[in-house]
Design an enzyme around this catalytic site. Structure first.
Site, PDB file in Angstrom:
ATOM      1  N   ASP A   1      44.305  37.502  41.655  1.00  0.00           N
ATOM      2  CA  ASP A   1      44.671  37.014  40.319  1.00  0.00           C
ATOM      3  C   ASP A   1      45.465  35.724  40.376  1.00  0.00           C
ATOM      4  O   ASP A   1      45.450  34.929  39.441  1.00  0.00           O
ATOM      5  CB  ASP A   1      45.449  38.077  39.556  1.00  0.00           C
ATOM      6  CG  ASP A   1      44.486  39.134  39.037  1.00  0.00           C
ATOM      7  OD1 ASP A   1      44.034  39.972  39.841  1.00  0.00           O
ATOM      8  OD2 ASP A   1      44.139  39.074  37.843  1.00  0.00           O
TER       9      ASP A   1
ATOM     10  N   GLY B   1      40.180  41.004  34.322  1.00  0.00           N
ATOM     11  CA  GLY B   1      39.667  40.296  35.500  1.00  0.00           C
ATOM     12  C   GLY B   1      40.010  38.821  35.320  1.00  0.00           C
ATOM     13  O   GLY B   1      39.769  38.253  34.241  1.00  0.00           O
TER      14      GLY B   1
ATOM     15  N   ASN C   1      47.193  40.590  43.544  1.00  0.00           N
ATOM     16  CA  ASN C   1      45.970  41.263  43.090  1.00  0.00           C
ATOM     17  C   ASN C   1      46.370  42.638  42.562  1.00  0.00           C
ATOM     18  O   ASN C   1      47.537  43.036  42.625  1.00  0.00           O
ATOM     19  CB  ASN C   1      44.948  41.357  44.233  1.00  0.00           C
ATOM     20  CG  ASN C   1      43.590  41.794  43.738  1.00  0.00           C
ATOM     21  OD1 ASN C   1      43.042  41.185  42.813  1.00  0.00           O
ATOM     22  ND2 ASN C   1      43.028  42.837  44.306  1.00  0.00           N
TER      23      ASN C   1
HETATM   24  O1  MRU Z   1      44.317  44.171  35.398  1.00  0.00           O
HETATM   25  P1  MRU Z   1      42.953  43.624  35.676  1.00  0.00           P
HETATM   26  O2  MRU Z   1      41.870  44.654  35.561  1.00  0.00           O
HETATM   27  O3  MRU Z   1      42.675  42.383  34.873  1.00  0.00           O
HETATM   28  O4  MRU Z   1      43.023  43.180  37.197  1.00  0.00           O
HETATM   29  C1  MRU Z   1      41.911  42.608  37.793  1.00  0.00           C
HETATM   30  C2  MRU Z   1      42.069  42.429  39.227  1.00  0.00           C
HETATM   31  O5  MRU Z   1      43.110  42.664  39.798  1.00  0.00           O
HETATM   32  C3  MRU Z   1      40.939  41.822  39.961  1.00  0.00           C
HETATM   33  O6  MRU Z   1      40.924  42.314  41.258  1.00  0.00           O
HETATM   34  C4  MRU Z   1      41.160  40.316  39.949  1.00  0.00           C
HETATM   35  O7  MRU Z   1      41.085  39.800  38.662  1.00  0.00           O
HETATM   36  C5  MRU Z   1      40.323  39.538  40.865  1.00  0.00           C
HETATM   37  S1  MRU Z   1      38.576  39.709  40.713  1.00  0.00           S
HETATM   38  C6  MRU Z   1      37.987  38.795  39.534  1.00  0.00           C
END
Ligand code: MRU
Length: 349
Positions: A236, A47, A246
């Site tokens: 992201d 995240g 994202n």
């Molecule tokens: O690969 P991840 O689990 O780190 O991806 C996270 C996401 O895509 C979330 O939707 C993103 O970080 C935004 S929410 C805090």
């Protein structure tokens, strides 16, 4: 506990091992910044805002580990450590943002080595505490967009676990629910790592918010039948024009929502907005190991032919034209995004 926090008694970084959820709530501790780098890469912590805070505390560990005798040497070592941490995951800009914030904070430091170590930890703690405040502010703004009785599709995990606490898009949903609005969440399972099915469902269960898990490819069906009022996700990295990277699958979801005239909201702190990139085509997209796709089993057996190969981009880019609005801690931003995002990012706080 928060998703991650500094243990001031033992001088360690503690975090929830998200790979073990929802089966087990397991806490891991790190004393070495290289372990934190691996934890980010292997998604013990994930995240965008959560990995930003983890990176910041990682630098605090690097400062603690260093045996530098003067601040110039310590600064050089921290810059090297930051480069290593930054390479762990390339898409989420919060990682770079947090590391840069700490390095600039100590750039003109006048004091001794011990003082600089302390300054790094103080700044990391500030980043973590601010994240919680920012999320709660975004949640207040965003909750106003949700009506009593809404069914919402949510992608990936954007809850407390994706941040230091409270969450981005899921934080908005949580606040709306706490305001007494009756809601239903359709949780995209989010192949291949299933952050929706594993983490978002686990969080929603604890908050008492009604939900159902759907396979990612079912979203279009619900959208086309008028069964969904809103789509919410995080981000992201958002480019200057509002294009947003994202979790993989967001693009298809937003496309289907746009086609069916269902409003789409991306909830991002300003630390996720990268004004240096003119559009989303310039955002680096992380490709993860193919095993994450190929590990799928049904009834205990692999579903793929032996030797099958896979592609595994971890993110995609949703064009800004598909976004109805962007929720930030400084308010809700509407089109034209290029002009309005610049304005919101330049507000002095
Ligand atoms: O690969 P991840 O689990 O780190 O991806 C996270 C996401 O895509 C979330 O939707 C993103 O970080 C935004 S929410 C805090």
């Amino acid at each position: 506990m928060r998703t991650l926090e500094w243990d001031y008694q033992k001088n360690l970084l503690k975090m929830i091992d998200q790979r073990q959820l929802p089966g087990e709530l397991c806490i891991v501790s790190y004393s070495d910044y290289r372990q934190v780098t691996t934890a980010i890469k292997e998604m013990v912590v994930r995240g965008a805002p959560a990995i930003g805070a983890a990176a910041a505390f990682g630098l605090a560990l690097a400062a603690q580990q260093s045996s530098a005798k003067n601040v110039e040497t310590l600064q050089k070592e921290l810059t090297k450590a930051a480069e290593k941490i930054q390479a762990a995951r390339p898409t989420a800009v919060n990682l770079t943002w947090a590391l840069h914030r700490i390095l600039s904070n100590i750039a003109n430091y006048r004091g001794d080595v011990q003082g600089m170590r302390k300054a790094v930890l103080v700044e990391a703690q500030k980043i973590a505490d601010e994240d919680v405040m920012i999320n709660k502010r975004m949640a207040e703004y965003g909750a106003a967009l949700i009506n009593d009785g809404d069914t919402i599709i949510h992608h990936c995990n954007t809850g407390a676990l994706a941040t230091v606490d409270w969450g981005t898009a899921l934080g908005v949903i949580r606040t709306a629910f706490e305001q007494g609005k009756r809601l239903h969440v359709l949780v995209d399972e989010t192949r291949p790592r299933l952050q929706g099915a594993r983490l978002t469902a686990w969080e929603l269960k604890q908050y008492g918010i009604p939900y159902e898990i759907i396979s990612d490819n079912a979203a279009g069906h619900f959208l086309s039948r008028g069964m969904v009022q809103k789509v919410f996700f995080g981000g992201d990295r958002m480019a200057a024009n509002g294009d947003v990277a994202n979790k993989i699958g967001t693009y298809m979801l937003a496309l289907a929502a746009h086609r069916n005239k269902v409003p789409v909201y991306s909830v991002v702190p300003t630390s996720t907005i990268d004004l240096s990139l003119a559009h989303g085509g310039l955002i680096p997209i992380e490709e993860r190991p193919q095993d994450e796709v190929l590990n799928l089993q049904v009834e205990g057996k692999s579903v793929f032919p032996k030797g099958a190969k896979a592609r595994n981009p971890a993110f995609d880019v949703t064009p800004h034209q598909f976004l109805t609005a962007i929720v930030t801690e400084r308010g809700i931003v509407y089109p034209p995004f290029r002009k309005n995002l610049k304005q919101v990012c330049n507000i002095k706080t």
